[in-house]
Design a protein around this motif. Structure first.
Motif, PDB file in Angstrom:
ATOM      1  N   VAL A  27       0.821  -1.208   0.000  1.00  0.00           N
ATOM      2  CA  VAL A  27       0.000   0.000   0.000  1.00  0.00           C
ATOM      3  C   VAL A  27       0.853   1.254   0.000  1.00  0.00           C
ATOM      4  N   VAL A  28       1.907   1.299   0.843  1.00  0.00           N
ATOM      5  CA  VAL A  28       2.691   2.525   0.930  1.00  0.00           C
ATOM      6  C   VAL A  28       3.440   2.788  -0.372  1.00  0.00           C
ATOM      7  N   LEU A  29       3.884   1.741  -1.052  1.00  0.00           N
ATOM      8  CA  LEU A  29       4.568   1.947  -2.329  1.00  0.00           C
ATOM      9  C   LEU A  29       3.589   2.486  -3.373  1.00  0.00           C
ATOM     10  N   THR A  30       2.353   1.995  -3.315  1.00  0.00           N
ATOM     11  CA  THR A  30       1.343   2.425  -4.283  1.00  0.00           C
ATOM     12  C   THR A  30       0.896   3.855  -4.040  1.00  0.00           C
ATOM     13  N   THR A  31       0.687   4.207  -2.774  1.00  0.00           N
ATOM     14  CA  THR A  31       0.130   5.528  -2.471  1.00  0.00           C
ATOM     15  C   THR A  31       1.195   6.612  -2.303  1.00  0.00           C
ATOM     16  N   ALA A  32       2.445   6.235  -2.068  1.00  0.00           N
ATOM     17  CA  ALA A  32       3.493   7.236  -1.856  1.00  0.00           C
ATOM     18  C   ALA A  32       4.423   7.364  -3.058  1.00  0.00           C
ATOM     19  N   ALA A  33       5.094   6.281  -3.432  1.00  0.00           N
ATOM     20  CA  ALA A  33       6.079   6.359  -4.525  1.00  0.00           C
ATOM     21  C   ALA A  33       5.412   6.689  -5.860  1.00  0.00           C
ATOM     22  N   LEU A  34       4.290   6.019  -6.152  1.00  0.00           N
ATOM     23  CA  LEU A  34       3.615   6.298  -7.425  1.00  0.00           C
ATOM     24  C   LEU A  34       3.062   7.716  -7.458  1.00  0.00           C
ATOM     25  N   VAL A 159       7.764   1.742   6.898  1.00  0.00           N
ATOM     26  CA  VAL A 159       9.117   2.267   7.077  1.00  0.00           C
ATOM     27  C   VAL A 159      10.136   1.460   6.274  1.00  0.00           C
ATOM     28  N   LEU A 160      10.076   0.128   6.398  1.00  0.00           N
ATOM     29  CA  LEU A 160      11.044  -0.719   5.700  1.00  0.00           C
ATOM     30  C   LEU A 160      10.927  -0.574   4.186  1.00  0.00           C
ATOM     31  N   THR A 161       9.694  -0.570   3.703  1.00  0.00           N
ATOM     32  CA  THR A 161       9.497  -0.494   2.258  1.00  0.00           C
ATOM     33  C   THR A 161       9.985   0.823   1.690  1.00  0.00           C
ATOM     34  N   THR A 162       9.622   1.927   2.356  1.00  0.00           N
ATOM     35  CA  THR A 162      10.047   3.234   1.835  1.00  0.00           C
ATOM     36  C   THR A 162      11.564   3.385   1.924  1.00  0.00           C
ATOM     37  N   ALA A 163      12.173   2.849   2.984  1.00  0.00           N
ATOM     38  CA  ALA A 163      13.627   2.978   3.129  1.00  0.00           C
ATOM     39  C   ALA A 163      14.365   2.165   2.072  1.00  0.00           C
ATOM     40  N   ILE A 164      13.951   0.915   1.875  1.00  0.00           N
ATOM     41  CA  ILE A 164      14.663   0.032   0.934  1.00  0.00           C
ATOM     42  C   ILE A 164      14.341   0.389  -0.514  1.00  0.00           C
ATOM     43  N   SER A 165      13.052   0.547  -0.805  1.00  0.00           N
ATOM     44  CA  SER A 165      12.671   0.851  -2.197  1.00  0.00           C
ATOM     45  C   SER A 165      13.171   2.225  -2.612  1.00  0.00           C
ATOM     46  N   GLY A 166      13.274   3.149  -1.638  1.00  0.00           N
ATOM     47  CA  GLY A 166      13.799   4.475  -1.972  1.00  0.00           C
ATOM     48  C   GLY A 166      15.206   4.406  -2.534  1.00  0.00           C
ATOM     49  N   ARG A 167      16.020   3.498  -1.988  1.00  0.00           N
ATOM     50  CA  ARG A 167      17.377   3.326  -2.504  1.00  0.00           C
ATOM     51  C   ARG A 167      17.370   2.635  -3.866  1.00  0.00           C
ATOM     52  N   LEU A 168      16.484   1.645  -4.012  1.00  0.00           N
ATOM     53  CA  LEU A 168      16.450   0.873  -5.251  1.00  0.00           C
ATOM     54  C   LEU A 168      15.888   1.672  -6.426  1.00  0.00           C
ATOM     55  N   LEU A 169      15.069   2.683  -6.128  1.00  0.00           N
ATOM     56  CA  LEU A 169      14.416   3.436  -7.206  1.00  0.00           C
ATOM     57  C   LEU A 169      15.298   4.539  -7.781  1.00  0.00           C
TER      58      LEU A 169
END
Length: 443
Positions: A27-34, A159-169
């Motif tokens: 959910v956080v990747l969908t609503t924040a990163a996108l 927290v984990l998703t935004t921290a890790i995916s933020g680096r990968l993106l």
């Protein structure tokens, strides 16, 4: 649920909490990163992601129907697994859609609408059945701690998703966005699959004939229950107040106190730390009290009144100027929010079995739908009232005074509703801690 199964221990509760972690990750990747990619990389109006996020909340009005499906089938885990699969598919399609917007805007938007619909349906199916399963398999005395724990684990997923995916993106590219989203969705699904494996036990007997009814009559039956109906209204009002702050607090600190982006982000972190502390507090005191609804009601009432008082104080913060304890106020506001929210979730788990047997899924779905609709409307309502306040007062500070006082009024209304949580009509305040049906064993 098989009545012969012993209540879940802490390891079992953590396992179910991992489902909430997985759900939060997608959910956080969908609503924040996108959201960020649409607004920044594609330079699209912020209204577009706002409408898509609102859509994912709106479709969760189906939660009672999804809960009814799990009631009729007699098992929750297929709905949790199926919901996570739909959620993961929605997350991947959402990334594909946003990447596609860079070259074909209209088809990309059309696919994004489908993706966010799937996200909402997946969250509704998995989340509703997860909470019903948790309420059924956890001893009443442990439910406040379990409620806080699974909520904290969902935040950990954020927290984990935004921290890790933020680096990968970084650096951004469309293929990278799709690959990261697909990886997160797949890992989340596998985590949920492992977490629920064997935890529900053998299949229970088919529901009694009286419970095998169409959705419409089942929903009307649950809505006719005074305790369930009143709690649904409370959830809507309180969560509307809770979510109305989300888009207001950081801009307020920047506009009225002249803080930088980094400083306001730190303030937001302080507030979230307060929320976490409030949830931990409820986990402790709720467990020590045996999870009694009367005790939870008191903490809900206190949290709502404290949030109301803090918002009134923030409305006058501009007049106090630099001497106003803004950092402390943000922390205490977060503490009040966390305490009332965790206590409300614990009460939700206690009340889900009060009423007609075989309707736990519909009841939890009704509570969840009220929360989702309030969250979808709260952020928009807060920004609209802020703009109206600016227009009426002729100043930005006047706009914040208006929105803080309006939000304080919502919390006050929620506190008044909290006085009757778990009480049947006409039941006196001292008539007992648990309504007559609360002692009924769960299916």
């Amino acid at each position: 649920m098989n009545a012969t199964l012993p209540p879940l221990g802490w390891l079992g509760i953590v396992r179910l909490g991992l489902v909430q972690t997985a759900l939060g990750a997608v959910v956080v990747l969908t609503t924040a990163a996108l959201n960020r990619v649409m607004v920044v990389e594609h330079a699209l109006p912020a209204t577009l992601p706002g409408l898509l996020v609102a859509l994912h909340y709106a479709v969760q009005m189906l939660r009672p129907r999804l809960g009814h499906g799990s009631d009729q089938g007699g098992r929750r885990t297929p709905w949790i697994i199926g919901g996570m699969a739909v959620l993961g598919l929605g997350g991947v399609l959402g990334a594909v859609a946003v990447a596609w917007m860079g070259t074909a805007l209209v088809p990309g938007i059309a696919l994004a609408v489908l993706a966010f619909l799937l996200v909402g349906i997946g969250v509704g199916a998995a989340g509703t059945s997860l909470l019903v399963l948790l309420a059924a398999r956890v001893a009443p005395a442990r439910r406040p701690a379990a409620a806080s724990l699974v909520w904290i684990m969902m935040i950990a997923g954020f927290v984990l998703t935004t921290a890790i995916s933020g680096r990968l993106l970084d650096p951004y590219s469309a293929p990278r966005l799709v690959a990261v989203s697909a990886g997160v969705s797949l890992l989340a699904f596998l985590l949920a699959l492992v977490a629920v494996a064997g935890i529900e036990g053998p299949s229970r007997a088919a529901p009694p004939a009286a419970a095998r009814t169409a959705f419409g009559p089942a929903l009307r039956e649950v809505w006719a229950e005074p305790v369930a109906r009143h709690f649904s209204i409370f959830v809507f009002v309180s969560m509307l107040a809770y979510s109305a702050q989300d888009l207001i607090l950081e801009p307020f600190a920047g506009t009225v106190f002249g803080m930088s982006l980094g400083e306001t982000t730190q303030l937001s972190s302080v507030q979230h730390g307060g929320v976490l502390a409030g949830m931990i507090l409820i986990a402790i005191v709720g467990s020590l009290s045996g999870g009694r609804v009367a005790v939870l009601r008191g903490w809900i009432l206190g949290g709502c009144l404290a949030a109301c008082a803090l918002l009134v104080a923030l409305a006058g913060a501009g007049m106090a100027g630099a001497t106003f304890p803004l950092r402390e106020s943000f922390f205490v506001l977060g503490l009040a929010n966390g305490a009332f929210a965790a206590a409300a979730i614990a009460a939700m788990m206690q009340l889900v079995s009060q009423g007609a047997e075989g309707r736990q899924g519909v009841r939890m779905g009704m509570f969840g739908a009220a929360q989702a609709i309030a969250f979808g409307a709260g952020g928009l309502a807060g920004t609209v009232v802020l703009d109206l306040g600016r227009l009426l007062t002729g100043s930005a500070e006047g706009g914040y005074v208006t929105v803080f006082l309006a939000d304080a009024g919502l919390f006050l209304a929620a506190a008044m509703l909290a006085l009757r949580i778990g009480r049947a009509p006409g039941q006196r305040a001292g008539a007992g801690n648990v309504p007559p049906l609360m002692g009924r064993q769960q299916a």
